[in-house]
Design an enzyme around this catalytic site. Structure first.
Site, PDB file in Angstrom:
ATOM      1  N   THR A  14       0.741  -1.360  -0.054  1.00 55.18           N
ATOM      2  CA  THR A  14       0.000   0.051   0.123  1.00 55.18           C
ATOM      3  C   THR A  14       0.837   1.333  -0.014  1.00 55.18           C
ATOM      4  OG1 THR A  14      -1.648  -1.309   1.434  1.00 55.18           O
ATOM      5  CG2 THR A  14      -1.820   1.073   1.264  1.00 55.18           C
ATOM      6  N   VAL A  15       1.688   1.375   1.184  1.00 56.18           N
ATOM      7  CA  VAL A  15       2.400   2.789   1.066  1.00 56.18           C
ATOM      8  C   VAL A  15       3.447   2.768   0.008  1.00 56.18           C
ATOM      9  CG1 VAL A  15       3.876   3.997   2.480  1.00 56.18           C
ATOM     10  CG2 VAL A  15       2.161   2.940   3.580  1.00 56.18           C
ATOM     11  N   GLU A 130       9.015   9.789   9.451  1.00 54.59           N
ATOM     12  CA  GLU A 130       7.997  10.990   9.781  1.00 54.59           C
ATOM     13  C   GLU A 130       6.562  10.142   9.523  1.00 54.59           C
ATOM     14  OE1 GLU A 130       7.579  14.518  10.299  1.00 54.59           O
ATOM     15  OE2 GLU A 130       6.037  13.383  10.907  1.00 54.59           O
ATOM     16  N   VAL A 133       4.346   7.883  12.186  1.00 50.72           N
ATOM     17  CA  VAL A 133       3.438   8.266  13.453  1.00 50.72           C
ATOM     18  C   VAL A 133       2.519   9.209  12.570  1.00 50.72           C
ATOM     19  CG1 VAL A 133       3.032   9.624  15.253  1.00 50.72           C
ATOM     20  CG2 VAL A 133       5.062   8.291  15.281  1.00 50.72           C
ATOM     21  N   GLY A 188     -11.756  -2.605   4.764  1.00 48.46           N
ATOM     22  CA  GLY A 188     -10.422  -2.375   4.696  1.00 48.46           C
ATOM     23  C   GLY A 188      -9.839  -1.729   5.678  1.00 48.46           C
ATOM     24  N   GLU A 191      -7.613  -4.741   9.999  1.00 47.41           N
ATOM     25  CA  GLU A 191      -6.891  -5.946   9.422  1.00 47.41           C
ATOM     26  C   GLU A 191      -7.734  -7.335   9.955  1.00 47.41           C
ATOM     27  OE1 GLU A 191      -3.020  -6.119   8.550  1.00 47.41           O
ATOM     28  OE2 GLU A 191      -2.599  -3.938   9.182  1.00 47.41           O
ATOM     29  N   ASP A 202      -0.380  -0.715  18.362  1.00 46.87           N
ATOM     30  CA  ASP A 202       0.111   0.003  17.281  1.00 46.87           C
ATOM     31  C   ASP A 202       0.278   1.731  18.049  1.00 46.87           C
ATOM     32  OD1 ASP A 202       0.523   0.879  14.363  1.00 46.87           O
ATOM     33  OD2 ASP A 202      -1.174   2.077  14.986  1.00 46.87           O
ATOM     34  N   LYS A 206       3.839   4.149  18.492  1.00 49.02           N
ATOM     35  CA  LYS A 206       3.784   5.325  17.913  1.00 49.02           C
ATOM     36  C   LYS A 206       4.129   6.430  19.128  1.00 49.02           C
ATOM     37  CE  LYS A 206       0.852   4.699  14.013  1.00 49.02           C
ATOM     38  NZ  LYS A 206      -0.580   4.254  13.653  1.00 49.02           N
TER      39      LYS A 206
END
Lengths: 437, 437
Positions: A14-15, A130, A133, A188, A191, A202, A206
């Site tokens: 994705t990223v 960067e 977070v 979506g 998960e 998660d 962060k």
């Protein structure tokens, strides 16, 4: 003609797809800002179909991350593998090969940050994260480069879009946790295994990065008290409304006069007039208070290919500017100089103070409130408001909002109260973030 | 022992006092982040009492700004003189002496920016002005260093705390403009001559900087359509509520497909569910939408000694880091490389499109609405909602919300409508910022 900066991307999910799209789609703009072209030289992914879908030029795609790391033509590696296994090895190999690394990998930085900062420092390269977070929100750059004259006093963050999406739907529509989670998975937004998001893990990763950046020290994940949102019921959100509040999964950090730091993640009631309470759906926000700048808030998309990709590319341009100007270690990865960083003293959870929302389940008999409030009083817990539901032959909810109290006292009082015969189910506890707490 | 960075401050008023306080009070923290001490070497002010109140060490105070600029021991000059007269001369002299300059002077950068960037570039020094827009909000750094992979699509800013304070009080308490302004002056939130703040001029200066940073070109102040808040009446704020909106003095910039840019400052109705509508009192916020990062918002104190001082010190630390690492021109002052900047094409105000709130004053007779709506129709202006007040023998308000319309058409229609006998007073026009406009 100035020399181009060459980028290698490892992980084209994705990223990674977002990063590739931005580098290709906005290459002209990036060159206007950077002064030289930024070129995508290698992209690695183990899935050939993922690579094929990107439509990359000849010779760019590879299945081997180490081929990217070891390509002498790559100046900056983008690590989007995730996790702390092979991602760590690739990052260390990139540093060893003299390459800067940009990542969105919060788990890796939260668990192996000091090792990686030290390796980057030794190699004379930069490590930027960067995108780890708040997705596209430039909160880390603000802490690293803007609030450098401030003593950070507190941070409140909504930094997990999945949890915020679920709580927003539960708040707005009165839906229960389970069905909303299932829906979020179908859409979506969550998960298949939603543990990391909804149990606060998660968010804790962060928060560890934010705390390190703000206070100049390391915090272990074990030192961050972490609760998720599985236990929140629609009835609690209704009571929150009655108190003029919303419930958000907040990452909270506070600095105390004695030098200790609070760092915790849990569902939190916040007055609905506060800006952070208005942050709904998949959006993220971080409120930072400094002793000079006062209260600030940063808001944006906390996830998604393009928003997170935007943060990665922002870091790439920053690193590329440093490459061009021959600058090295201009900004330390955690804002504080390496020799000025040291482990932080984290205040134990039992010692924190807060207001508390408590939903007890009790039998509807005379004297119950007297018994319960008496036990609270014995533990120095003062009650601000009580909502007792109408009469019933069955158990009823007894909702209590406390004044400022110490967690340890609250836990002891609740243990004694829950041992009473009149209390028929475990109590729901939600801490309340208040200006006077 | 590493070499200290020496700071000279010119202008020791509100912000200057804040800068001195931060450099003195947080010197240890700054050194932990920078790696070397940052020392206040000279402070200039024409008022001896102002200097005396700062309690500076021997030899630091001076009445002469040029003594600061020409002190060979000063590495970075902080210009807090304001205005575009002597401030410009001091800045040019500092550049000529090889010194970096940090400022909060939006008027100077908005009117003489290109001259100053060019002089700084020629001298090989930096010119930083984060404090010039949004006080302590690090919005310029976000644009310069974070959104470098994004095509900026739009910006909406509440960037004048005085105007926002006045509108907030008028909205919350139904007070009229005049008394609230007088109160704001008594409280120190508005100046004796409030023109710059309430007529939108200060907001236009700041918008010019934001536009330059976002779109890589110059915009003249004459090209920014600028209206202030003097004409807003409590009744308009009540109607705004009826439409689910609040009225804010917004700086608005939008990029169009044809390459032209909208840049305008005026009172604007915004849906009250939007985050920027929640920004009240003296607080500032800037919402930036990028083609990749999506919607973001930055919030904080837009003025005040400490918040603005915090932004100045953030710039000082950034410049000092560059001095330490030998980096030069790492980030161009306006995000885009100097040779990539050029004047922008600003779309004429007559060509912009918006929704409009119109409060007409009409005699209460049959056929008036038909006449007026007929004229709107002739100019391609479609009416979305009408609120017509109860019957009266005197003039009444006729409030109209239009669909999306072109400014030019609206102006022509209004000119014809105001010529009608049934219209007895000038019309109040407030543009409405809508997701579909």
């Amino acid at each position: 003609m100035a020399q181009a900066i060459h980028i290698g991307v490892i992980g084209a999910g994705t990223v990674g797809g977002g990063v590739v799209s931005i580098l290709q789609g906005n290459c002209g703009l990036i060159e206007q800002r950077l002064g030289v072209p930024m070129q995508l030289r290698r992209v690695a992914d183990s899935n050939p179909a993922t690579l094929a879908a990107l439509g990359l030029p000849e010779g760019v795609a590879t299945h081997d991350g180490f081929a990217v790391v070891n390509d002498p033509d790559v100046h900056v590696v983008v690590e989007l593998v995730g996790g702390d296994g092979i991602a760590r090895e690739l990052t260390l190999a990139a540093f060893a090969a003299g390459k800067h690394v940009v990542t969105a990998n919060k788990a890796l930085v939260a668990t192996h940050g000091e090792e990686l900062f030290s390796a980057a420092n030794k190699a004379g390269v930069q490590y930027m994260f960067e995108a780890a977070v708040g997705g596209g929100i430039p909160i880390l750059r603000a802490m690293r480069e803007s609030f450098t004259g401030d003593r950070i006093e507190s941070m409140l963050g909504i930094i997990n879009g999945t949890a915020n999406y679920i709580l927003t739907r539960m708040t707005d529509n009165g839906e229960a946790f389970g069905p909303v989670l299932a829906d979020a998975q179908a859409l979506g937004y969550a998960e298949a295994d939603p543990t990391y998001d909804i149990d606060g893990i998660d968010t804790a990763h962060k928060l560890a990065l934010l705390v390190g950046m703000a206070f100049g020290g390391q915090v272990g994940l074990d030192d961050i008290h972490t609760e998720g949102i599985r236990g929140i019921e629609p009835v609690d959100l209704d009571y929150a409304k009655a108190f003029g509040c919303k419930v958000k999964l907040l990452a909270i950090a506070k600095a105390h006069q004695d030098g200790s730091i609070e760092a915790r993640v849990h569902p939190t009631m916040v007055d609905q007039s506060r800006l952070i309470a208005q942050v709904d759906g998949v959006f993220n926000a971080v409120a930072v208070t400094g002793d000079r700048v006062g209260e600030t808030l940063f808001y944006g998309q906390g996830a998604g290919a393009m928003a997170t990709g935007s943060a990665v590319v922002g870091d790439l341009v920053a690193v590329a500017r440093d490459i061009r100007t021959g600058s090295r270690d201009r900004v330390p990865p955690m804002a504080f100089q390496a020799d000025q960083r040291s482990p932080l003293t984290i205040r134990p959870m039992a010692q924190i103070e807060s207001l508390y929302y408590l939903r007890l389940t009790v039998v509807d008999e005379p004297g119950v409130l007297a018994d319960i409030s008496g036990l609270f009083g014995q533990h120095q817990i003062s009650i601000a408001r009580v909502i007792q539901e109408g009469q019933s032959s069955e158990s009823v909810a007894l909702v209590i909002m406390t004044h400022r109290a110490r967690e340890q006292n609250l836990r002891q009082a609740l243990a004694e109260i829950e041992a009473l015969n009149c209390v028929t189910a475990p109590t729901t506890v939600i801490r309340v973030e208040s200006d006077d707490a």
